[in-house]
Scaffold this motif. Sequence first.
Motif, PDB file in Angstrom:
ATOM      1  N   LYS A  61       0.822  -1.208   0.000  1.00 19.70           N
ATOM      2  CA  LYS A  61       0.000   0.000   0.000  1.00 19.70           C
ATOM      3  C   LYS A  61       0.860   1.264   0.000  1.00 19.70           C
ATOM      4  CE  LYS A  61      -4.281  -1.857   1.870  1.00 19.70           C
ATOM      5  NZ  LYS A  61      -5.358  -1.755   2.885  1.00 19.70           N
ATOM      6  N   VAL A  62       2.053   1.190   0.581  1.00 11.88           N
ATOM      7  CA  VAL A  62       2.986   2.322   0.491  1.00 11.88           C
ATOM      8  C   VAL A  62       3.340   2.556  -0.974  1.00 11.88           C
ATOM      9  CG1 VAL A  62       5.270   3.176   1.105  1.00 11.88           C
ATOM     10  CG2 VAL A  62       3.913   1.951   2.811  1.00 11.88           C
ATOM     11  N   HIS A  63       3.641   1.472  -1.671  1.00  7.13           N
ATOM     12  CA  HIS A  63       3.977   1.571  -3.096  1.00  7.13           C
ATOM     13  C   HIS A  63       2.793   2.083  -3.906  1.00  7.13           C
ATOM     14  CE1 HIS A  63       5.715  -0.465  -6.936  1.00  7.13           C
ATOM     15  NE2 HIS A  63       6.055   0.809  -6.849  1.00  7.13           N
ATOM     16  N   ARG A  64       1.621   1.571  -3.598  1.00 10.29           N
ATOM     17  CA  ARG A  64       0.405   2.005  -4.296  1.00 10.29           C
ATOM     18  C   ARG A  64       0.142   3.482  -4.066  1.00 10.29           C
ATOM     19  NH1 ARG A  64      -5.422   0.191  -2.051  1.00 10.29           N
ATOM     20  NH2 ARG A  64      -6.699   1.743  -3.123  1.00 10.29           N
ATOM     21  N   MET A  65       0.348   3.954  -2.851  1.00  5.98           N
ATOM     22  CA  MET A  65       0.147   5.364  -2.526  1.00  5.98           C
ATOM     23  C   MET A  65       1.070   6.256  -3.353  1.00  5.98           C
ATOM     24  SD  MET A  65       1.837   7.989  -0.674  1.00  5.98           S
ATOM     25  CE  MET A  65       2.863   7.161   0.523  1.00  5.98           C
ATOM     26  N   VAL A  66       2.342   5.894  -3.431  1.00  6.46           N
ATOM     27  CA  VAL A  66       3.321   6.717  -4.128  1.00  6.46           C
ATOM     28  C   VAL A  66       3.013   6.788  -5.627  1.00  6.46           C
ATOM     29  CG1 VAL A  66       5.748   6.822  -4.794  1.00  6.46           C
ATOM     30  CG2 VAL A  66       5.143   6.376  -2.427  1.00  6.46           C
ATOM     31  N   LYS A  67       2.527   5.699  -6.177  1.00  9.04           N
ATOM     32  CA  LYS A  67       2.217   5.672  -7.609  1.00  9.04           C
ATOM     33  C   LYS A  67       1.092   6.629  -7.963  1.00  9.04           C
ATOM     34  CE  LYS A  67       2.037   1.650  -9.677  1.00  9.04           C
ATOM     35  NZ  LYS A  67       1.714   0.217  -9.929  1.00  9.04           N
ATOM     36  N   GLN A  68       0.273   6.980  -6.988  1.00 10.84           N
ATOM     37  CA  GLN A  68      -0.862   7.876  -7.247  1.00 10.84           C
ATOM     38  C   GLN A  68      -0.503   9.349  -7.089  1.00 10.84           C
ATOM     39  OE1 GLN A  68      -4.650   6.768  -5.482  1.00 10.84           O
ATOM     40  NE2 GLN A  68      -4.030   4.633  -5.324  1.00 10.84           N
ATOM     41  N   LEU A  69       0.736   9.636  -6.718  1.00  8.99           N
ATOM     42  CA  LEU A  69       1.173  11.027  -6.548  1.00  8.99           C
ATOM     43  C   LEU A  69       1.663  11.577  -7.881  1.00  8.99           C
ATOM     44  CD1 LEU A  69       3.212  10.659  -3.228  1.00  8.99           C
ATOM     45  CD2 LEU A  69       0.921  11.574  -3.486  1.00  8.99           C
ATOM     46  N   LYS A  70       1.079  12.661  -8.284  1.00 10.07           N
ATOM     47  CA  LYS A  70       1.479  13.306  -9.532  1.00 10.07           C
ATOM     48  C   LYS A  70       1.526  14.815  -9.321  1.00 10.07           C
ATOM     49  CE  LYS A  70       1.614   9.673 -12.278  1.00 10.07           C
ATOM     50  NZ  LYS A  70       2.848   9.243 -12.958  1.00 10.07           N
ATOM     51  N   LEU A  71       2.535  15.439  -9.901  1.00  4.66           N
ATOM     52  CA  LEU A  71       2.621  16.896  -9.846  1.00  4.66           C
ATOM     53  C   LEU A  71       1.794  17.500 -10.979  1.00  4.66           C
ATOM     54  CD1 LEU A  71       6.418  17.489  -9.196  1.00  4.66           C
ATOM     55  CD2 LEU A  71       4.556  17.914  -7.626  1.00  4.66           C
ATOM     56  N   LYS A  72       1.233  18.682 -10.700  1.00  2.00           N
ATOM     57  CA  LYS A  72       0.504  19.398 -11.742  1.00  2.00           C
ATOM     58  C   LYS A  72       1.481  19.986 -12.733  1.00  2.00           C
ATOM     59  CE  LYS A  72      -3.499  20.628  -8.922  1.00  2.00           C
ATOM     60  NZ  LYS A  72      -4.310  21.748  -8.385  1.00  2.00           N
ATOM     61  N   LYS A  73       1.188  19.789 -14.009  1.00  3.05           N
ATOM     62  CA  LYS A  73       2.056  20.331 -15.050  1.00  3.05           C
ATOM     63  C   LYS A  73       1.862  21.828 -15.197  1.00  3.05           C
ATOM     64  CE  LYS A  73       3.782  16.323 -16.160  1.00  3.05           C
ATOM     65  NZ  LYS A  73       5.214  16.043 -15.928  1.00  3.05           N
TER      66      LYS A  73
END
Length: 377
Positions: free
Chosen positions: A365-377
């Motif tokens: 779930k730590v890995h899953r959480m990080v994959k959902q983080l995206k910066l706004k372009k």
Amino acid sequence: MESKAMTTSILLILLLDVTFCASIGGSIEETPSPESLAASGKKAQRKQYSYGRARQLYQNTLSYFIDGKDNGTEIDSGQRTGDNARQVDDYFKNHHSVRKSKENDRTQSNPPSGSTSGCKESWSAWGPKTVLFGCGERHRNRSCNGKAQVERRTDCSNPTFDDQLMYFKKFFFKPLQQYRKQKSKKKGNSYEQPLDLLFLVDRSESMQRLEFSRVCSAIATLIKNMELNISPGNNQVAMVTFGTDSNVEFKFNDYTSILNVQNAIIGIPQHRSGSSQLEQALRYSADIFNSSKNFGAHKGSRRVMLIVTDGQSTHDPGAAAKKLKQKFDVEIFVVGFKVIDEKQMMAVSSHPKHHHVFYFETAQKVHRMVKQLKLKK
């Protein structure tokens, strides 16, 4: 005649009891059922209907019993019922005003969700709980007529994935967005404040091989999604793993690009080592952040540490963390999973505590959480 008057009085008293029950929302004959009204969301209509129905029933009953002859004289039932109608109106209005006053008192002491109370500003979103587990407070705020307002509520629920994802993004991920592709400029022999980011990762016996691999993959993904400007003289990343002993996997000045840092993290072997000695690792990290040591730390940089652990430190890490924060001004975040010691994690983290400690049930779930983080372009 006396018997009739007595009977009338008794029936009126009983009827007053009925109307009182109706005024507080009780059901009376021909009144729609509470279930049907609640289903249609018409709570206010139910109260209004009950009040109106009770008043009508009271007047009709008065007219029935009072209307008639008294010693051969016709009684003006309209006048008598009108007087009684005014009395019953006064009774219900007074009763309603008292209840309304109590409701207002409760509203002022604990404003309802979404209420603006005349303020143009709406409430902010509820913040994280002051503790991870058990009962804690949540806060939200707004500005009303130039004055800050804070609302509090008690929450006893366990942390959820979506909440922890939201708070990690808000308090860790987004604040470091300013270091995306930032170019430092020389000012004499110093630089504008760059970022020195240190990952402190648990590799004790409790950390299974697959879990360690997922944590490393999560950190590599985090570095990629943050899009830090990692280059000479700019932002830097280092990594230390700890168990019974601590080991520097790479220093701040070892890699000068995101890709090289990612490859270095993915390539770290687990080499599990005994118990979780977080206290020792924090003391060791003081040298990593010391610009006079040979670990590549900037002088005057912004220093941030992210600890990833799955358990409890053998020794209390609070004192070591306090020294690290005070001497080197390090901001410490903690990501825990599996079984953690919340008290230790809170002692280690920076203030406010509930903005710096996050919990996920598993390394996956730590890995899953990080994959959902995206910066706004």
